[in-house]
Motif scaffolding. Structure first.
Motif, mmCIF file in Angstrom:
data_model
loop_
_atom_site.group_PDB
_atom_site.id
_atom_site.type_symbol
_atom_site.label_atom_id
_atom_site.label_comp_id
_atom_site.label_asym_id
_atom_site.label_seq_id
_atom_site.Cartn_x
_atom_site.Cartn_y
_atom_site.Cartn_z
ATOM 1 N N GLU A 227 0.822 -1.303 0.038
ATOM 2 C CA GLU A 227 0.079 -0.077 0.069
ATOM 3 C C GLU A 227 0.886 1.318 0.015
ATOM 4 N N THR A 228 0.443 2.200 -0.693
ATOM 5 C CA THR A 228 1.048 3.584 -0.404
ATOM 6 C C THR A 228 0.060 4.670 0.111
ATOM 7 N N GLU A 229 0.641 5.688 0.420
ATOM 8 C CA GLU A 229 -0.104 6.851 1.049
ATOM 9 C C GLU A 229 0.222 8.036 0.372
ATOM 10 N N GLU A 230 -1.199 8.887 0.406
ATOM 11 C CA GLU A 230 -1.005 10.188 -0.274
ATOM 12 C C GLU A 230 -1.827 11.120 0.587
ATOM 13 N N PRO A 231 -1.387 12.361 0.644
ATOM 14 C CA PRO A 231 -2.396 13.291 1.425
ATOM 15 C C PRO A 231 -3.689 13.501 0.878
ATOM 16 N N ALA A 232 -4.711 13.650 1.638
ATOM 17 C CA ALA A 232 -6.137 13.772 1.302
ATOM 18 C C ALA A 232 -6.491 15.279 1.727
ATOM 19 N N TYR A 233 -7.210 15.876 1.039
ATOM 20 C CA TYR A 233 -7.829 17.159 0.970
ATOM 21 C C TYR A 233 -9.099 17.301 0.971
ATOM 22 N N ALA A 234 -9.679 18.172 1.528
ATOM 23 C CA ALA A 234 -11.283 18.507 1.487
ATOM 24 C C ALA A 234 -11.357 19.342 0.180
ATOM 25 N N VAL A 235 -12.733 19.074 -0.361
ATOM 26 C CA VAL A 235 -13.004 19.696 -1.654
ATOM 27 C C VAL A 235 -14.030 20.575 -1.223
ATOM 28 N N LYS A 236 -14.109 21.874 -1.605
ATOM 29 C CA LYS A 236 -14.904 22.876 -1.582
ATOM 30 C C LYS A 236 -16.530 22.693 -1.969
ATOM 31 N N GLY A 237 -17.449 22.821 -0.895
ATOM 32 C CA GLY A 237 -18.979 22.298 -1.043
ATOM 33 C C GLY A 237 -19.141 20.875 -1.199
ATOM 34 N N LEU A 238 -18.190 19.810 -0.875
ATOM 35 C CA LEU A 238 -18.511 18.572 -0.583
ATOM 36 C C LEU A 238 -17.984 18.065 0.573
ATOM 37 N N SER A 239 -18.786 17.164 1.356
ATOM 38 C CA SER A 239 -18.390 16.700 2.508
ATOM 39 C C SER A 239 -17.404 15.535 2.087
ATOM 40 N N PRO A 240 -16.389 15.328 3.022
ATOM 41 C CA PRO A 240 -15.485 14.260 3.105
ATOM 42 C C PRO A 240 -15.969 12.909 2.703
ATOM 43 N N GLU A 241 -17.265 12.638 3.483
ATOM 44 C CA GLU A 241 -17.986 11.314 3.269
ATOM 45 C C GLU A 241 -18.209 11.077 1.800
ATOM 46 N N THR A 242 -18.469 12.255 0.989
ATOM 47 C CA THR A 242 -18.627 12.189 -0.515
ATOM 48 C C THR A 242 -17.733 12.121 -1.233
ATOM 49 N N ALA A 243 -16.813 13.137 -1.059
ATOM 50 C CA ALA A 243 -15.407 13.309 -1.874
ATOM 51 C C ALA A 243 -14.329 14.073 -1.250
ATOM 52 N N ILE A 244 -13.136 13.489 -1.839
ATOM 53 C CA ILE A 244 -12.070 14.070 -1.254
ATOM 54 C C ILE A 244 -11.165 14.548 -2.589
ATOM 55 N N ALA A 245 -10.098 14.955 -2.466
ATOM 56 C CA ALA A 245 -9.050 15.189 -3.363
ATOM 57 C C ALA A 245 -7.685 14.535 -2.890
ATOM 58 N N VAL A 246 -7.068 13.971 -3.585
ATOM 59 C CA VAL A 246 -5.780 12.921 -3.292
ATOM 60 C C VAL A 246 -4.614 13.154 -4.352
ATOM 61 N N GLY A 247 -3.405 13.588 -3.467
ATOM 62 C CA GLY A 247 -2.255 13.725 -4.575
ATOM 63 C C GLY A 247 -1.177 14.370 -3.508
ATOM 64 N N SER A 248 -0.026 14.473 -4.208
ATOM 65 C CA SER A 248 1.184 15.198 -3.388
ATOM 66 C C SER A 248 1.021 16.398 -3.172
ATOM 67 N N SER A 249 0.280 17.201 -3.617
ATOM 68 C CA SER A 249 -0.025 18.463 -3.350
ATOM 69 C C SER A 249 -1.446 19.006 -3.715
ATOM 70 N N PRO A 250 -1.870 20.051 -3.061
ATOM 71 C CA PRO A 250 -3.412 20.561 -3.603
ATOM 72 C C PRO A 250 -3.415 20.847 -5.191
ATOM 73 N N ASP A 251 -2.281 21.207 -5.677
ATOM 74 C CA ASP A 251 -2.311 21.492 -7.266
ATOM 75 C C ASP A 251 -2.265 20.230 -8.101
ATOM 76 N N GLU A 252 -1.761 19.000 -7.520
ATOM 77 C CA GLU A 252 -1.903 17.998 -8.078
ATOM 78 C C GLU A 252 -2.824 16.866 -7.751
ATOM 79 N N ALA A 253 -3.588 17.151 -6.961
ATOM 80 C CA ALA A 253 -4.704 16.251 -6.443
ATOM 81 C C ALA A 253 -5.814 15.872 -7.447
ATOM 82 N N VAL A 254 -6.293 14.689 -7.306
ATOM 83 C CA VAL A 254 -7.218 14.174 -8.078
ATOM 84 C C VAL A 254 -8.637 13.859 -7.118
ATOM 85 N N LEU A 255 -9.921 14.390 -7.916
ATOM 86 C CA LEU A 255 -10.869 14.059 -7.203
ATOM 87 C C LEU A 255 -11.326 12.753 -7.075
ATOM 88 N N VAL A 256 -11.623 12.353 -6.069
ATOM 89 C CA VAL A 256 -12.169 10.843 -5.686
ATOM 90 C C VAL A 256 -13.263 10.877 -5.136
#
Length: 129
Positions: free
Chosen positions: A81-110
């Motif tokens: 397993e690998t780990e990546e920082p998880a970020y909140a997404v404006k307007g969405l609860s973390p139970e619904t969506a987060i952004a994952v990536g090495s930085s906020p600029d490179e984060a992918v919506l999941v």
């Protein structure tokens, strides 16, 4: 995010997904298998969603990416397993969506969902002009 920022983000997303899901098996022209881009965060599984304009806000913690072993060869497969920082997404609860990536600029919506329909609040972001 501006149009040029979205384009750059799309390219970075493709690069990140290629890196994270980089284990693929070529079966001699019979098709390719590749690991799906999924992450775990606080007991939920999230899947990537493309073409969504979103804004990253606060760092939430760390998401876990499962190992990729679709090649059938432990030597070629990503086995830990690998780990990546998880970020909140404006307007969405973390139970619904987060952004994952090495930085906020490179984060992918999941997005955490089951079945084939996205949560309505994510669909609204996709449908937004």
């Amino acid at each position: 995010m501006s149009r040029s920022g979205r384009s750059a983000c799309a390219l970075l997303t493709a690069a990140l997904i290629g890196t994270v899901t980089g284990c693929a098996a070529d079966s001699g022209g019979e098709g390719e298998a590749s690991c799906a881009f999924e992450v775990s965060y606080e007991g939920r599984t999230y899947k990537d969603v493309a073409n969504v304009d979103f804004t990253v806000t606060d760092k939430l913690g760390t998401a876990t990416l499962p190992p990729c072993d679709d090649t059938g060869s432990r030597e070629e497969a990503e086995t830990e397993e690998t780990e990546e920082p998880a970020y909140a997404v404006k307007g969405l609860s973390p139970e619904t969506a987060i952004a994952v990536g090495s930085s906020p600029d490179e984060a992918v919506l999941v997005v955490s969902y089951s079945g084939t329909r996205l949560p309505p609040e994510v669909q609204e972001l996709i449908d937004k002009p």
